[in-house]
Enzyme design. Structure first.
Site, PDB file in Angstrom:
ATOM      1  N   PRO A  43     -17.274  -5.131  -7.516  1.00 48.90           N
ATOM      2  CG  PRO A  43     -15.828  -4.286  -5.891  1.00 48.90           C
ATOM      3  CD  PRO A  43     -15.921  -4.600  -7.360  1.00 48.90           C
ATOM      4  CB  VAL A  67       0.332  -0.698  -7.170  1.00 47.19           C
ATOM      5  CG1 VAL A  67       0.377  -1.472  -5.868  1.00 47.19           C
ATOM      6  CG2 VAL A  67      -0.886   0.205  -7.250  1.00 47.19           C
ATOM      7  CE1 TYR A 101     -12.473   2.798 -10.464  1.00 45.53           C
ATOM      8  CE2 TYR A 101     -14.733   2.547 -11.234  1.00 45.53           C
ATOM      9  CZ  TYR A 101     -13.698   2.165 -10.396  1.00 45.53           C
ATOM     10  OH  TYR A 101     -13.884   1.142  -9.499  1.00 45.53           O
ATOM     11  CE  LYS A 114     -11.199  -0.501 -10.750  1.00 42.11           C
ATOM     12  NZ  LYS A 114     -10.265  -1.320  -9.939  1.00 42.11           N
ATOM     13  CG  ASP A 129      -2.136   0.885   1.070  1.00 34.39           C
ATOM     14  OD1 ASP A 129      -3.253   0.342   1.048  1.00 34.39           O
ATOM     15  OD2 ASP A 129      -1.987   2.130   0.963  1.00 34.39           O
TER      16      ASP A 129
HETATM   17  N1  LIG Z   1     -15.796   1.381  -2.937  1.00 37.53           N
HETATM   18  C1  LIG Z   1     -16.454   1.284  -4.094  1.00 37.53           C
HETATM   19  O1  LIG Z   1     -17.541   1.849  -4.241  1.00 37.53           O
HETATM   20  C2  LIG Z   1     -15.894   0.454  -5.220  1.00 37.53           C
HETATM   21  C3  LIG Z   1     -16.774  -0.006  -6.209  1.00 37.53           C
HETATM   22  C4  LIG Z   1     -16.266  -0.779  -7.262  1.00 37.53           C
HETATM   23  C5  LIG Z   1     -14.912  -1.088  -7.296  1.00 37.53           C
HETATM   24  N2  LIG Z   1     -14.085  -0.626  -6.310  1.00 37.53           N
HETATM   25  C6  LIG Z   1     -12.663  -0.973  -6.413  1.00 37.53           C
HETATM   26  O2  LIG Z   1     -12.238  -1.604  -5.217  1.00 37.53           O
HETATM   27  C7  LIG Z   1     -10.866  -1.324  -4.972  1.00 37.53           C
HETATM   28  C8  LIG Z   1     -10.678  -0.831  -3.551  1.00 37.53           C
HETATM   29  O3  LIG Z   1     -11.577   0.216  -3.321  1.00 37.53           O
HETATM   30  P1  LIG Z   1     -11.862   0.797  -1.843  1.00 37.53           P
HETATM   31  O4  LIG Z   1     -13.223   1.356  -1.898  1.00 37.53           O
HETATM   32  O5  LIG Z   1     -11.499  -0.191  -0.797  1.00 37.53           O
HETATM   33  O6  LIG Z   1     -10.828   2.022  -1.825  1.00 37.53           O
HETATM   34  P2  LIG Z   1     -10.189   2.864  -0.622  1.00 37.53           P
HETATM   35  O7  LIG Z   1      -9.861   4.197  -1.190  1.00 37.53           O
HETATM   36  O8  LIG Z   1     -11.039   2.809   0.592  1.00 37.53           O
HETATM   37  O9  LIG Z   1      -8.816   2.080  -0.327  1.00 37.53           O
HETATM   38  C9  LIG Z   1      -7.852   1.983  -1.358  1.00 37.53           C
HETATM   39  C10 LIG Z   1      -6.506   1.583  -0.784  1.00 37.53           C
HETATM   40  O10 LIG Z   1      -5.611   1.510  -1.895  1.00 37.53           O
HETATM   41  C11 LIG Z   1      -4.419   2.251  -1.586  1.00 37.53           C
HETATM   42  N3  LIG Z   1      -3.866   2.810  -2.821  1.00 37.53           N
HETATM   43  C12 LIG Z   1      -4.426   3.758  -3.633  1.00 37.53           C
HETATM   44  N4  LIG Z   1      -3.599   4.055  -4.639  1.00 37.53           N
HETATM   45  C13 LIG Z   1      -2.488   3.302  -4.464  1.00 37.53           C
HETATM   46  C14 LIG Z   1      -1.266   3.178  -5.171  1.00 37.53           C
HETATM   47  N5  LIG Z   1      -1.022   3.917  -6.263  1.00 37.53           N
HETATM   48  N6  LIG Z   1      -0.344   2.295  -4.725  1.00 37.53           N
HETATM   49  C15 LIG Z   1      -0.583   1.561  -3.610  1.00 37.53           C
HETATM   50  N7  LIG Z   1      -1.721   1.635  -2.890  1.00 37.53           N
HETATM   51  C16 LIG Z   1      -2.654   2.497  -3.316  1.00 37.53           C
HETATM   52  C17 LIG Z   1      -4.865   3.348  -0.622  1.00 37.53           C
HETATM   53  O11 LIG Z   1      -3.767   3.822   0.158  1.00 37.53           O
HETATM   54  C18 LIG Z   1      -5.927   2.610   0.201  1.00 37.53           C
HETATM   55  O12 LIG Z   1      -5.359   1.938   1.321  1.00 37.53           O
HETATM   56  C19 LIG Z   1     -10.442  -0.304  -6.050  1.00 37.53           C
HETATM   57  O13 LIG Z   1      -9.791  -0.992  -7.101  1.00 37.53           O
HETATM   58  C20 LIG Z   1     -11.772   0.252  -6.531  1.00 37.53           C
HETATM   59  O14 LIG Z   1     -11.716   0.730  -7.855  1.00 37.53           O
HETATM   60  C21 LIG Z   1     -14.540   0.133  -5.285  1.00 37.53           C
END
Ligand SMILES: NC(=O)c1ccc[n+]([C@@H]2O[C@H](COP(=O)([O-])OP(=O)(O)OC[C@H]3O[C@@H](n4cnc5c(N)ncnc54)[C@H](O)[C@@H]3O)[C@@H](O)[C@H]2O)c1
Length: 249
Positions: free
Chosen positions: A185, A64, A155, A159, A39
């Site tokens: 999700p 990443v 976005y 995806k 992270d």
């Molecule tokens: N929450 C939603 O509504 C939702 C819906 C569909 C898909 N997603 C996908 O689920 C995944 C996680 O989402 P979430 O809601 O838990 O997000 P979040 O923002 O709550 O957590 C994301 C985590 O990823 C880390 N991160 C971000 N950019 C980074 C980088 N460049 N290098 C390393 N770490 C990095 C952040 O520090 C954080 O700990 C994402 O891929 C997101 O696109 C989320």
């Protein structure tokens, strides 16, 4: 009931500092896996949760989307654990921005974080899986691909790339006992979701789902655990909607 479906496995979970990634890391640890937490942040709370479950945790702070950082993290993880069995590509960002405000640099940055990252981590960890003839890669996609959500084209493109990469990589890695799948999700109340997604969008999306409540971080962990287990040996190249029954494929 304690399930030990992941006993003896080593799993890398990107973006495990909070949200979905943290919930996934915790459940994989509860099921017996040691976890590499990759992270941008320290992710100290995730590490503490994994250790409290009696599993090993290694926190690697890396972006990443940075090839050198992922390469270095990969070498560190492999020299500590010897091998990596499971890769969960969860790190991602989803800022809403009107198309007319998205310039080319911004577009490339979103693709780099959400899509290039999954290529880079697969390059770092798939060779270790190939050596042992077993591996599981789970990529985070999104159900937004099936919806008319405004201000998310950058976005959704990233995806969509994740789903395409998942399908292609599944074919290339199948000969080595490695399956590659994606989980999609819905708009969810993770820390990132609550910060980025307007309340009316969260509620509006929930109202269209068969299960009429917003997603929570724990709502996708069961699917990720299945896709990263022995039970998934004959399932590959798929995108599973873990979205309360909104998008039907
Ligand atoms: N929450 C939603 O509504 C939702 C819906 C569909 C898909 N997603 C996908 O689920 C995944 C996680 O989402 P979430 O809601 O838990 O997000 P979040 O923002 O709550 O957590 C994301 C985590 O990823 C880390 N991160 C971000 N950019 C980074 C980088 N460049 N290098 C390393 N770490 C990095 C952040 O520090 C954080 O700990 C994402 O891929 C997101 O696109 C989320």
């Amino acid at each position: 009931m304690t399930s030990s479906t992941h006993e003896g496995r080593v799993a890398v979970v990107t973006g495990a500092g909070q949200g979905f990634g943290r919930a996934i890391a915790r459940e994989l640890a509860r099921r017996g896996a040691d976890i590499v937490v990759l992270d941008l942040d320290e992710a100290s709370e995730t590490v503490a949760e994994i250790e409290a479950l009696g599993r090993k945790a290694m926190a690697l702070q890396a972006d990443v989307s940075d090839p050198n950082a992922v390469d270095a993290a990969g070498r560190q993880a492999l020299s500590t654990f010897g091998a990596v069995d499971i890769l969960v590509n969860n790190a991602g960002v989803y800022p809403f921005r009107d198309f007319f405000e998205v310039d080319f640099d911004y577009w490339k940055r979103i693709q780099a974080i959400n899509l290039d990252s999954q290529f880079l981590t697969a390059k770092a960890f798939a060779p270790s899986m190939r050596e042992r003839g077993w591996g599981r890669i789970v990529n985070l996609a999104s159900n937004s691909l099936g919806l008319a959500v405004p201000a998310l084209a950058h976005y959704m493109a990233s995806k969509g790339g994740v789903i395409g990469f998942t399908r292609g990589l599944a074919t290339d890695l199948a000969p080595y006992g490695i399956t590659v799948n994606a989980v999609a999700p819905t708009a969810s109340r993770t820390p990132g979701g609550e910060a980025n997604i307007a309340e009316e969008v969260l509620n509006g999306v929930a109202s269209m789902q068969a299960i009429k409540r917003s997603g929570l971080a724990d709502d996708i962990v069961g699917t990720v655990c299945f896709l990263s287990s022995d039970d998934c040996a004959f399932v590959t190249g798929q995108t599973i909607m873990a979205d309360g029954g909104l998008v039907r494929l």
